[in-house]
Design a protein around this motif. Structure first.
Motif, PDB file in Angstrom:
ATOM      1  N   THR A  46      18.804   7.258  52.132  1.00  0.00           N
ATOM      2  CA  THR A  46      20.447   7.393  52.713  1.00  0.00           C
ATOM      3  C   THR A  46      21.064   6.981  51.888  1.00  0.00           C
ATOM      4  O   THR A  46      20.821   6.188  50.637  1.00  0.00           O
ATOM      5  N   ASP A  75      18.191  11.568  54.021  1.00  0.00           N
ATOM      6  CA  ASP A  75      19.690  11.852  54.039  1.00  0.00           C
ATOM      7  C   ASP A  75      19.741  13.506  52.683  1.00  0.00           C
ATOM      8  O   ASP A  75      19.008  12.999  51.837  1.00  0.00           O
ATOM      9  N   SER A  76      21.065  13.944  52.585  1.00  0.00           N
ATOM     10  CA  SER A  76      21.043  14.853  51.342  1.00  0.00           C
ATOM     11  C   SER A  76      21.689  14.015  49.815  1.00  0.00           C
ATOM     12  O   SER A  76      21.181  14.951  49.043  1.00  0.00           O
ATOM     13  N   SER A  77      21.988  12.344  50.009  1.00  0.00           N
ATOM     14  CA  SER A  77      21.871  11.939  49.335  1.00  0.00           C
ATOM     15  C   SER A  77      20.634  11.448  48.328  1.00  0.00           C
ATOM     16  O   SER A  77      20.580  11.935  46.724  1.00  0.00           O
ATOM     17  N   LEU A  81      18.147  14.203  49.028  1.00  0.00           N
ATOM     18  CA  LEU A  81      17.052  14.946  48.979  1.00  0.00           C
ATOM     19  C   LEU A  81      17.973  15.137  46.992  1.00  0.00           C
ATOM     20  O   LEU A  81      17.574  15.538  46.201  1.00  0.00           O
ATOM     21  N   ILE A 139      15.346  16.521  57.057  1.00  0.00           N
ATOM     22  CA  ILE A 139      15.633  17.710  55.875  1.00  0.00           C
ATOM     23  C   ILE A 139      14.535  19.154  55.445  1.00  0.00           C
ATOM     24  O   ILE A 139      15.189  19.328  54.803  1.00  0.00           O
TER      25      ILE A 139
END
Lengths: 663, 112
Positions: B23, B55-57, B59, B88
């Protein structure tokens, strides 16, 4: 000696071509002298020219017998003969005819000139009258100040010899500060922009002090010119003004609104008539400006009063989502008669009311205030809605308030056992109830409007509300926005509400207002008020933590208890989206010691997430959000892809909300 | 908390195995580990089989690593569990930008 006949013929031709009496007289005198052989000859319009002695005299006789002058010859060798007499008579006649013709021509010419002059004057007067009329019309129309001054400046410049004109005028900002604006005619704004505003110099003072008109044939030659620092005259690059005309613009109570200034690069261009003309336009525009100011003042007053008659913001009530919209009719210069309110009562219940006072303006505003505060005053008693409306009815009758009031009033009880609604309607359009299952219907019975009779009939309905149920109140400004062409029935309203109910109360009230405004072609004649509530799903997670890098762990901890209820997959989606929104909040909060709060509500069909932060919020990107091509921008893309609905809201904090469909 | 183990795997290739959750709170560690590994190796296998949440961080870090490896003429291959991949990876467009493989063997085979 010349041939007498030829001389006579030459003279006859010459007099017809002569331009003046003088020429005629000279020609005949010379001809007479030559033909007769006298050394002296004179023709004159009056008598008594020649010295005493022998002479030959012939009168110049007009056709009507009056005398035009004399032709005289003297100093001849030998005596005058009969032939001489005949020749002089003929020449005298010739001259008389020529003079008469010339006079006729001159009179004709003068008459023509006078006619043309009269025509020109009439035309100018007509143009001036029209210009004054145009300025006058601006008074009856509700023109903006800027338009009025432009019109006046243009009109005055066109009707005087002015090559350029300006109107410098004082305005007062909403904050109460006075400043000066100007408008130009006959010259580009760029020609003035480099110069400071005119000040109270010797030349300008009589205008800005309202002392009177200044009309100068040559401003450069005026003793008042060129005394003020820093320019001592016109600044370098100023328009070349010689002729100058300045007229103060005064309101009816003598206040100087500004001044009209005109100039011409040549001296001596402005006449007394031009001065009167501009003074007339100044007087007209002063009235127009006063009207515009009064109108602005009225709009400001109306808006202030309107704000005072509506709650500044809706209260935050745990278990209820609330939204309201209000749009006053017209151009916002009148206080509307619609109102709404939400307030807590002493028994812990809440009252929601939407009402419509018939009429507009100060009278309606007074009744609106009476209605709102009467209802609030009775909140301590925690009465049933119909009883509360009866109290309002009594107050209106006691006050002998003009007109009547319609209202829909609900009492909401939020208890652990469920949400209980009681509703009474007094002559008001029925509220629409949209159930969580997607159906929407009007509820209640129309009762008697208030303020008319002593015992109004106020039927009451009671029912239980479930999480997700949405109740909308509105005024007839929504249903009758396009009346009589189009009137929305309560079923039409129910359909409109159903279209947006899933998106929550804010979406519903905005949808209703937008629809009403569109139905009215963008300009509704009546006020529009909407108030909606939705019974919130049970709050299952409510946590606040520091907007710090470790917040992702706090999110995981906060969401752990509901994971089993949501199922693994939905729980992971919820966690991902909350983590993304919290990451955004941590990144953008920008407040030291700021916090992030998360809320999760679980409704039968949806999961509702809210993330609150102290940051300034962000501009919502256009949706759908495009698939990012690089490492950045995934957070909101994931939210947009996964959420059934989402958005942002500014209350006391910045809030991003989203809903996920279950199952 | 994520546990990260890097092991060299023959000339020019390294494996980074990640465990737990990635995360914005802990992504810096993964980012550091990948940077170190890419300094030694041209190709990188990032084994995310044991990762439960990303999470997108996370990714974003993987996408940055992938781009950096490409600049050096290499590849970043990701190993993602088949049965319960982190959510995700279900999103449209993610698989288009990343090389995903069901096992470490499949990833290595693709690199050789």
């Amino acid at each position: 000696m010349s041939d007498p006949l030829r001389s006579l013929a030459d003279a006859a031709r010459a007099v017809t071509a002569a331009a003046t009496d003088e020429d005629v007289l000279n020609i005949v005198a010379a001809a007479a002298r030559d033909v007769i052989g006298a050394r002296q000859a004179a023709a004159r319009r009056g008598p008594n020219g020649a010295p005493h002695g022998p002479r030959l005299v012939a009168p110049l006789v007009a056709r009507d017998g009056s005398s035009l002058g004399l032709l005289e010859l003297w100093d001849k060798d030998g005596a005058f003969t009969r032939d001489d007499e005949a020749i002089v008579s003929a020449l005298a006649q010739m001259a008389a005819n020529a003079i008469e013709t010339l006079e006729l021509l001159n009179r004709e010419h003068a008459a023509r000139v006078e006619a043309e002059e009269t025509g020109r004057r009439l035309l100018l007067e007509k143009q001036r009258a029209e210009a004054l009329h145009r300025v006058g019309q601006a008074i009856s129309r509700r023109l903006e100040l800027q338009e009025i001054v432009q019109l006046a400046t243009d009109a005055a410049r066109e009707l005087t010899p002015a090559q350029f004109g300006a109107f410098f005028y004082n305005v007062i900002s909403d904050a109460g500060e006075a400043y000066m604006l100007y408008t130009l005619s006959g010259v580009e704004r760029s020609a003035f922009e480099r110069f400071p505003m005119p000040r109270n110099t010797d030349i300008f003072a009589p205008t800005f002090n309202g002392e009177g008109v200044v009309r100068l044939d040559d401003v450069l030659a005026d003793p008042r010119y060129g005394h003020s620092a820093p320019y001592h005259g016109m600044p370098e690059g100023h328009l070349p003004v010689r002729s100058y005309l300045a007229v103060p613009v005064l309101t009816s109570d003598g206040e100087v609104v500004g001044g009209l200034f005109f100039g011409h690069p040549e001296p001596g261009m402005f006449s007394a008539e031009d001065e009167h003309m501009v003074a007339g336009i100044a007087a007209q525009s002063a009235i127009a400006i006063e009207n515009a100011r009064l109108y602005q003042e009225r709009t400001r007053t109306a808006q202030t009063l309107q704000r005072a008659l509506l709650p500044p913001h809706l209260p935050t009530i745990e278990g209820l989502e609330l939204a309201a919209t209000y749009r006053a009719a017209g151009e916002g210069n009148e206080v509307g008669g619609d109102f709404y309110d939400v307030f807590g009562q002493s028994d812990g219940s809440f009252a929601l009311v939407v009402g419509d006072v018939c009429g507009k303006g100060p009278q309606a505003a007074a009744v609106t205030a009476l209605a709102r505060y009467t209802l609030r005053a009775h909140a301590v008693a925690g009465l049933r809605p119909s009883y509360q409306l009866v109290r309002l009815n009594d107050a209106l009758l006691r006050q002998q308030a003009p007109g009547f009031v319609t209202a829909a009033l609900a009492r909401i009880d939020l208890t652990p056992a469920g949400v209980h609604l009681e509703l009474a309607t007094a002559g008001h359009p029925l509220p629409i109830l949209a159930r969580a299952d997607g159906t929407a219907t009007p509820i209640g019975d129309v009762g008697t409007p208030l303020g008319i009779i002593e015992r109004p009939e106020l039927p009451e309905v009671a029912l239980a509300l479930e999480p997700g149920d949405l109740l909308v109140f509105y005024t007839d400004g929504v249903s009758e926005a396009a009346a009589p062409r189009l009137i929305l029935s309560e079923d039409d309203l129910a359909r409109l509400v159903a279209e947006k109910a899933a998106e929550g109360p804010r979406a519903v009230v905005e949808h209703l207002e937008r629809t009403a405004v569109a139905n009215a072609g963008g300009n509704p004649r009546d006020d529009i008020a909407c108030l909606a509530l939705r019974v919130a799903a049970p709050l299952r997670v409510s946590q606040r933590f520091a907007a710090a890098p470790r917040a992702a762990h706090d999110v995981a901890d906060a969401l752990a208890p509901i994971a089993a209820e949501l199922g693994e997959r939905l729980a992971m989606d919820v966690r991902l989206l909350v983590t993304e929104l919290v990451a955004n909040a941590v990144r953008h909060t920008g407040v030291e010691g700021g916090t992030v709060a998360i809320e999760v509500r679980i409704a039968p069909r949806t999961v509702q997430l809210s993330v609150y932060d102290d940051g300034p919020g962000f501009e919502l990107p256009e949706r759908p959000i495009a698939n990012p091509e690089g490492p950045g921008g995934w957070g909101l893309y994931l939210v947009d892809q996964c959420a059934a609905r989402w958005g942002t809201e500014r209350t006391d904090r910045h809030r991003v909300w989203l809903e996920l469909d279950r199952g | 908390m994520a546990e990260i183990i890097t092991e060299p795997l023959g000339p020019g290739t390294a494996v980074v195995a990640v465990d737990g959750e990635v995360t914005f709170s802990n992504v810096a560690a993964l980012d550091h580990q990948i940077t170190v590994a890419l300094a030694e190796a041209t190709n990188l296998v990032v084994d995310l089989t044991a990762v439960t949440f990303i999470d997108s961080s996370g990714l974003s870090t993987l996408l940055t690593a992938s781009a950096r490896a490409r600049e050096g003429g290499g590849t970043v291959a990701l190993v993602v569990a088949q049965d319960e991949p982190p959510s995700i990876f279900r999103f449209r467009g993610v698989d288009r930008l990343l090389a995903l493989y069901p096992s470490r063997e499949a990833a290595l085979a693709a690199l050789s």
